[in-house]
Write an enzyme that holds these catalytic residues in place. Structure first.
Site, mmCIF file in Angstrom:
data_model
loop_
_atom_site.group_PDB
_atom_site.id
_atom_site.type_symbol
_atom_site.label_atom_id
_atom_site.label_comp_id
_atom_site.label_asym_id
_atom_site.label_seq_id
_atom_site.Cartn_x
_atom_site.Cartn_y
_atom_site.Cartn_z
ATOM 1 N N ASP A 192 0.852 -1.192 0.000
ATOM 2 C CA ASP A 192 0.000 0.000 0.000
ATOM 3 C C ASP A 192 0.879 1.231 0.000
ATOM 4 O O ASP A 192 1.868 1.314 0.732
ATOM 5 C CB ASP A 192 -0.903 0.017 1.237
ATOM 6 N N GLU A 276 -1.546 -1.251 -5.535
ATOM 7 C CA GLU A 276 -2.772 -0.551 -5.892
ATOM 8 C C GLU A 276 -2.563 0.126 -7.247
ATOM 9 O O GLU A 276 -1.463 0.541 -7.583
ATOM 10 C CB GLU A 276 -3.169 0.468 -4.829
ATOM 11 N N CYS A 352 -12.046 -9.792 9.017
ATOM 12 C CA CYS A 352 -13.407 -10.304 8.853
ATOM 13 C C CYS A 352 -14.124 -9.723 7.631
ATOM 14 O O CYS A 352 -15.275 -10.041 7.388
ATOM 15 C CB CYS A 352 -14.232 -10.033 10.109
ATOM 16 N N CYS A 368 -11.590 -2.392 13.584
ATOM 17 C CA CYS A 368 -12.816 -2.916 12.990
ATOM 18 C C CYS A 368 -13.994 -2.731 13.941
ATOM 19 O O CYS A 368 -13.907 -3.088 15.123
ATOM 20 C CB CYS A 368 -12.622 -4.390 12.654
ATOM 21 N N CYS A 371 -15.353 -6.761 14.445
ATOM 22 C CA CYS A 371 -14.627 -7.779 15.205
ATOM 23 C C CYS A 371 -13.561 -7.198 16.131
ATOM 24 O O CYS A 371 -12.918 -7.929 16.882
ATOM 25 C CB CYS A 371 -13.994 -8.808 14.268
ATOM 26 N N ASP A 378 -2.435 1.504 7.100
ATOM 27 C CA ASP A 378 -1.804 1.189 5.812
ATOM 28 C C ASP A 378 -1.485 -0.301 5.694
ATOM 29 O O ASP A 378 -1.539 -0.883 4.612
ATOM 30 C CB ASP A 378 -0.528 2.014 5.621
HETATM 31 ZN ZN LIG Z 1 -13.139 -7.163 11.428
#
Ligand SMILES: [Zn+2]
Length: 399
Positions: A192, A276, A352, A368, A371, A378
């Protein structure tokens, strides 16, 4: 999968022309610049007056006549003039390609002699590289000493002789370069391009962007400050201009070396390298105008400055150069480089796959919402890029 077999590559050597040869090269650059501008004028004129487009081949056909009334222009070979026409043709091609893709590029421009710094021989006659004697023979100019520091591979097809500051370089374009496949590394990586001039890898590494030669950078800044104190037209100013150019050149070389090293390391260590797609990245990250509700016609701040900084750091880290070095090394080694659509890579949880703009809690951090997975933003993105790269490769193998 990567194609094995013959590849194209360019090799670069330093040239050491004598004073007399330098003069001939500079003179020939002047003639070729004239030819370039004349060819551009012909194209513009034909279109303006007759709605007729002039092709590269049309222009090459006029060269036989040129021998009689401008012999000095064709003195270094017809192939050199063809190279000049080809250069114009590429400029046109790039212009129309960019128009087609919805950009607003500038029309090919007339060139000034001082900025016309490259001579291109489009085909084989007109020059000869003697690798044993380390001499480059150029028609009409003579035998120039060449620092043949590494062997050529494949078949030399065309050359470019280029002036960079006070130095001269030879670029030899070769075809049928044999591939040199490496043994499987059994390892894959996603990369990235971070905003703060660094790259993050799916292995969890943060590599500082190419801040190489920061000492040179400081010297350059100082040299530029000193330049502004020198009187226009003075000898001191002219010398200072040369010093600034020398430092620019040095930084460029340091960047190239660093990009060579990094790309070599990546190609040696990984079978699949996922990056990318920068063209898409630029579009995705381009800030949209936010109209100010209280003042019609005015716009609220939208981070355009930050975007400009991103572009600057892309430019700075020589990302494009890295990608192109990576591509040819990978092709030769039988490795795969894939460009993936970076959309959502920064908002998706690599654990996830939960997608939410709120996952990214700050510029640096990712947590997240589903989760609770935490990582540097990055690095999380790099892991998503690797996953997307693997998916692309799998679909390419199926198809
Ligand atoms: Zn997650």
């Amino acid at each position: 999968m990567a194609q094995h077999g013959s590849l194209c590559r360019t090799f670069r050597y330093r040239l050491h022309p004598t004073k007399l040869q330098t003069q001939s090269l500079l003179l020939q650059q002047r003639y070729q610049c004239e030819l370039y501008n004349a060819a551009l004028e012909e194209r513009i004129g034909a279109w303006a007056w007759e709605r007729r487009s002039v092709s590269y081949f049309d222009q090459c056909r006029t060269l036989t006549g040129l021998k009689d009334f401008r012999p000095e222009v064709v003195a270094s070979g017809i192939t050199l003039c063809r190279g000049t026409f080809r250069r114009l043709d590429r400029a046109y091609g790039a212009f129309y390609r960019r128009v087609k893709s919805g950009e607003s590029p500038g029309f090919p421009r007339f060139k000034s002699a001082s900025r016309f710094d490259a001579l291109r021989w489009e085909d084989t006659p007109g020059w000869k590289l003697n690798t044993q004697l380390r001499r480059l023979y150029l028609k009409g100019i003579g035998e120039i000493k060449a620092n043949y520091h590494r062997p050529l591979m494949g078949v030399a097809k065309a050359i470019t002789v280029k002036r960079e500051g006070t130095k001269w370089w030879l670029y030899v374009s070769c075809v049928n370069v044999p591939a040199m496949p490496l043994a499987r590394a059994c390892s894959e990586i996603g990369i990235d391009l971070g905003v703060v001039n660094q790259i993050a890898t799916s292995d969890g590494e943060l590599k500082k962007g190419q801040h190489f030669g920061s000492q040179t950078q400081k010297n350059l800044a100082r040299a530029q400050r000193q330049l502004s104190t020198k009187q226009r037209g003075s000898l001191r100013r002219r010398l200072q201009v040369e010093e600034v150019a020398r430092l620019h050149c040095k930084i460029k070389n340091q960047r190239r070396d660093a990009a060579h090293k990094l790309s070599r390391q990546l190609v040696n260590d990984y079978d699949l390298i996922a990056l990318e797609d920068l063209k898409i990245t630029n579009m995705v990250r381009a800030p949209k105008g936010r109209p100010d509700p209280e003042q019609p016609g005015a716009y609220l701040p939208n981070g355009a400055n930050q975007k400009a900084r991103l572009n600057h750091s892309i430019h700075d880290s020589g990302w494009g150069q890295l990608v192109s070095l990576l591509s040819y090394k990978a092709a030769s080694a039988g490795r795969t480089v894939v460009s993936v659509n970076p959309y959502y890579t920064s908002q998706t949880c690599a654990e996830c796959l939960h997608v939410d703009a709120g996952n990214r809690i700050s510029q640096e951090d990712f947590r997240c919402l589903s989760c609770g997975h935490y990582d540097f933003a990055d690095i999380n993105a790099a892991r998503n890029i690797l996953r997307a790269g693997r998916a692309l490769q799998a679909s390419a193998c199926d198809g």
